[in-house]
Design an enzyme around this catalytic site. Structure first.
Site, PDB file in Angstrom:
ATOM      1  N   HIS A  32      47.201  46.713  36.172  1.00  0.00           N
ATOM      2  CA  HIS A  32      48.645  46.526  36.400  1.00  0.00           C
ATOM      3  C   HIS A  32      49.135  46.312  37.628  1.00  0.00           C
ATOM      4  O   HIS A  32      48.750  47.354  38.435  1.00  0.00           O
ATOM      5  CB  HIS A  32      49.321  47.480  35.066  1.00  0.00           C
ATOM      6  CG  HIS A  32      50.631  46.853  34.837  1.00  0.00           C
ATOM      7  ND1 HIS A  32      51.521  46.657  35.576  1.00  0.00           N
ATOM      8  CD2 HIS A  32      51.023  46.755  33.606  1.00  0.00           C
ATOM      9  CE1 HIS A  32      52.843  46.304  34.661  1.00  0.00           C
ATOM     10  NE2 HIS A  32      52.145  46.352  33.510  1.00  0.00           N
TER      11      HIS A  32
ATOM     12  N   GLY B 291      44.576  48.710  33.737  1.00  0.00           N
ATOM     13  CA  GLY B 291      44.688  47.825  32.680  1.00  0.00           C
ATOM     14  C   GLY B 291      43.827  46.898  32.807  1.00  0.00           C
ATOM     15  O   GLY B 291      43.319  45.931  31.838  1.00  0.00           O
TER      16      GLY B 291
ATOM     17  N   TYR C 106      49.902  55.609  28.508  1.00  0.00           N
ATOM     18  CA  TYR C 106      49.299  54.673  27.909  1.00  0.00           C
ATOM     19  C   TYR C 106      50.017  54.099  26.525  1.00  0.00           C
ATOM     20  O   TYR C 106      50.163  55.137  25.846  1.00  0.00           O
ATOM     21  CB  TYR C 106      47.914  54.330  27.926  1.00  0.00           C
ATOM     22  CG  TYR C 106      47.087  53.199  28.607  1.00  0.00           C
ATOM     23  CD1 TYR C 106      47.448  52.666  29.690  1.00  0.00           C
ATOM     24  CD2 TYR C 106      46.547  52.474  27.558  1.00  0.00           C
ATOM     25  CE1 TYR C 106      46.765  51.428  30.323  1.00  0.00           C
ATOM     26  CE2 TYR C 106      46.183  51.237  27.933  1.00  0.00           C
ATOM     27  CZ  TYR C 106      46.208  50.737  28.944  1.00  0.00           C
ATOM     28  OH  TYR C 106      45.759  49.285  29.527  1.00  0.00           O
TER      29      TYR C 106
HETATM   30  C1  LCV Z   1      50.113  46.765  42.852  1.00  0.00           C
HETATM   31  C2  LCV Z   1      48.393  46.713  44.406  1.00  0.00           C
HETATM   32  C3  LCV Z   1      47.482  47.213  43.297  1.00  0.00           C
HETATM   33  C4  LCV Z   1      48.209  47.408  41.915  1.00  0.00           C
HETATM   34  N1  LCV Z   1      49.371  47.116  41.876  1.00  0.00           N
HETATM   35  O1  LCV Z   1      42.887  47.565  49.006  1.00  0.00           O
HETATM   36  O2  LCV Z   1      46.022  52.111  33.387  1.00  0.00           O
HETATM   37  S1  LCV Z   1      47.365  52.372  33.899  1.00  0.00           S
HETATM   38  O3  LCV Z   1      48.119  53.026  33.082  1.00  0.00           O
HETATM   39  O4  LCV Z   1      47.160  52.996  35.190  1.00  0.00           O
HETATM   40  C5  LCV Z   1      48.107  51.011  34.460  1.00  0.00           C
HETATM   41  C6  LCV Z   1      49.480  51.275  34.501  1.00  0.00           C
HETATM   42  C7  LCV Z   1      47.647  50.437  35.597  1.00  0.00           C
HETATM   43  O5  LCV Z   1      46.721  49.570  35.489  1.00  0.00           O
HETATM   44  O6  LCV Z   1      47.903  50.942  36.704  1.00  0.00           O
HETATM   45  C8  LCV Z   1      47.091  50.439  38.053  1.00  0.00           C
HETATM   46  C9  LCV Z   1      45.843  51.143  37.870  1.00  0.00           C
HETATM   47  N2  LCV Z   1      45.190  50.604  39.366  1.00  0.00           N
HETATM   48  C10 LCV Z   1      44.844  51.727  40.311  1.00  0.00           C
HETATM   49  O7  LCV Z   1      44.780  52.794  40.149  1.00  0.00           O
HETATM   50  C11 LCV Z   1      43.977  51.142  41.449  1.00  0.00           C
HETATM   51  C12 LCV Z   1      45.069  50.987  42.571  1.00  0.00           C
HETATM   52  N3  LCV Z   1      44.499  50.248  43.802  1.00  0.00           N
HETATM   53  C13 LCV Z   1      43.502  50.838  44.454  1.00  0.00           C
HETATM   54  O8  LCV Z   1      43.037  51.971  44.267  1.00  0.00           O
HETATM   55  C14 LCV Z   1      43.035  50.099  45.761  1.00  0.00           C
HETATM   56  O9  LCV Z   1      43.957  49.058  45.902  1.00  0.00           O
HETATM   57  C15 LCV Z   1      41.697  49.394  45.219  1.00  0.00           C
HETATM   58  C16 LCV Z   1      40.536  50.454  45.273  1.00  0.00           C
HETATM   59  C17 LCV Z   1      41.631  48.675  44.197  1.00  0.00           C
HETATM   60  C18 LCV Z   1      41.195  48.302  46.373  1.00  0.00           C
HETATM   61  O10 LCV Z   1      41.279  49.074  47.765  1.00  0.00           O
HETATM   62  P1  LCV Z   1      41.342  48.618  49.168  1.00  0.00           P
HETATM   63  O11 LCV Z   1      41.301  49.521  50.195  1.00  0.00           O
HETATM   64  O12 LCV Z   1      40.483  47.392  49.029  1.00  0.00           O
HETATM   65  P2  LCV Z   1      44.355  48.455  49.160  1.00  0.00           P
HETATM   66  O13 LCV Z   1      44.425  49.637  48.590  1.00  0.00           O
HETATM   67  O14 LCV Z   1      44.667  48.511  50.718  1.00  0.00           O
HETATM   68  O15 LCV Z   1      45.253  47.341  48.517  1.00  0.00           O
HETATM   69  C19 LCV Z   1      45.416  45.943  49.325  1.00  0.00           C
HETATM   70  C20 LCV Z   1      46.808  45.551  48.587  1.00  0.00           C
HETATM   71  O16 LCV Z   1      46.968  45.439  47.170  1.00  0.00           O
HETATM   72  C21 LCV Z   1      47.811  46.416  46.717  1.00  0.00           C
HETATM   73  C22 LCV Z   1      48.127  47.569  47.589  1.00  0.00           C
HETATM   74  O17 LCV Z   1      49.303  47.900  47.716  1.00  0.00           O
HETATM   75  C23 LCV Z   1      47.801  46.660  49.117  1.00  0.00           C
HETATM   76  O18 LCV Z   1      49.066  46.106  49.310  1.00  0.00           O
HETATM   77  P3  LCV Z   1      49.672  45.989  50.741  1.00  0.00           P
HETATM   78  O19 LCV Z   1      48.603  45.275  51.660  1.00  0.00           O
HETATM   79  O20 LCV Z   1      50.941  45.409  50.507  1.00  0.00           O
HETATM   80  O21 LCV Z   1      49.598  47.581  51.075  1.00  0.00           O
HETATM   81  N4  LCV Z   1      47.512  46.813  45.622  1.00  0.00           N
HETATM   82  C24 LCV Z   1      46.158  47.254  45.107  1.00  0.00           C
HETATM   83  N5  LCV Z   1      46.091  47.522  43.895  1.00  0.00           N
HETATM   84  N6  LCV Z   1      47.368  48.066  40.796  1.00  0.00           N
HETATM   85  N7  LCV Z   1      49.609  46.451  44.064  1.00  0.00           N
END
Ligand code: LCV
Length: 259
Positions: free
Chosen positions: A64, A108, A138
């Protein structure tokens, strides 16, 4: 700039999630594109849809779009939430939807993959159920998607730890259909799709809908539903929910207080 790409090969429609800058986060905009592609495939009476990320993707989808979650005091995953709409469209699509997974799958997006009918993944793929990581309550249909994908004990482990599960373990547990080397992922998945295309589409469409109805046939009393919704409200009104969202945006570990 579109956030997805679509292509049609014979009776097969392919949707590629292609928003690398946000790791294919399931934003309203990206989801609207996926849903309109499914509508196009339905009109063209395609017999399989494949949902994928670009070849070599490290992240299939980050789940999400957290920037689109309400800060507090509003159900973050209500009926009209785009993710809920996407899950329903995949389940209602009148032909098999295959999730072709390379890279990591989060929250999500994990539910989205599990809502698909078949899952083919590379050995490097992982699946993480993340509400507890963000402090999100959730929704009950989403919990049922996970419960239909895994045993209760595995579902609890994934929900409580929020730790990624490897593709191999997921296959061993029957949560996904196949694990294939990345260089074979596309040919294997399209081979599977072609086998399905050679069978009777009406029979398949009816069996898919029968299985959807049967998988969702979990009786719940109105009192039980109201209790669940009340508990969810306690969570999305809590300090911890606000803290989880804020910590994500501030790129720091959350400090949960249990209130
Ligand atoms: C917005 C993002 C996101 C993102 N949203 O790259 O299941 S529930 O209830 O939790 C539901 C509500 C849900 O699905 O929630 C989201 C759950 N997702 C996560 O917990 C994963 C969150 N993301 C990460 O852990 C990392 O981004 C991963 C491991 C996916 C990739 O890591 P990596 O180092 O390659 P970054 O973290 O640097 O992310 C690159 C850009 O994408 C944005 C993040 O904020 C960053 O933006 P900026 O470049 O502006 O800093 N981003 C990543 N995931 N779910 N934005």
């Amino acid at each position: 700039m579109p956030l997805t790409r679509t292509e049609i090969r014979d009776h097969i429609g392919v949707i590629t999630l292609d928003h690398a800058a946000k790791r294919n986060a399931l934003s309203r905009e990206l989801i609207d594109e996926v849903i309109s592609a499914l509508e196009q495939f339905r009109t063209r009476r395609l017999r399989v849809a494949i949902l994928r990320a670009p070849p070599g993707a490290r992240v299939w989808s980050a789940g999400h779009d957290v920037d689109e979650l309400p800060e507090s005091r509003r159900d973050p995953l209500g009926w009209d939430d785009p993710l809920r709409h996407l899950i329903r469209e995949i389940e209602a699509f009148p032909a098999p939807v295959i999730a072709m997974i390379e890279g990591t799958v989060w929250g999500g997006a994990c539910e989205t993959a599990f809502a698909c009918d078949l899952i083919v993944a590379t050995p490097e793929a992982t699946f993480a159920v993340t509400p507890a990581r963000l402090g999100v309550p959730y929704n009950i249909a989403g919990v049922l998607t996970f419960l239909n994908a895994a045993t209760l004990r595995i579902g609890k482990e994934m929900a409580f730890t929020a730790r990624p599960v490897s593709a191999e373990r997921a296959e061993r547990l029957g949560m996904i259909n196949y694990v294939v080397p990345s260089e074979e992922l596309e040919s294997f998945t399209f081979g599977l799709a072609q086998t399905i295309c050679g069978n009777a589409p009406l029979s398949i469409a009816v069996m898919k809908e029968q299985l959807r109805i049967l998988a969702g046939a979990h009786p719940m009393s109105p009192q039980g539903f109201e209790r669940v919704q009340g508990l969810r409200r306690v969570v999305y009104d809590s300090h911890d929910y606000r803290e989880g969202i804020r910590a994500f945006k501030e790129k720091r570990p959350p400090v949960f207080r249990g209130e």
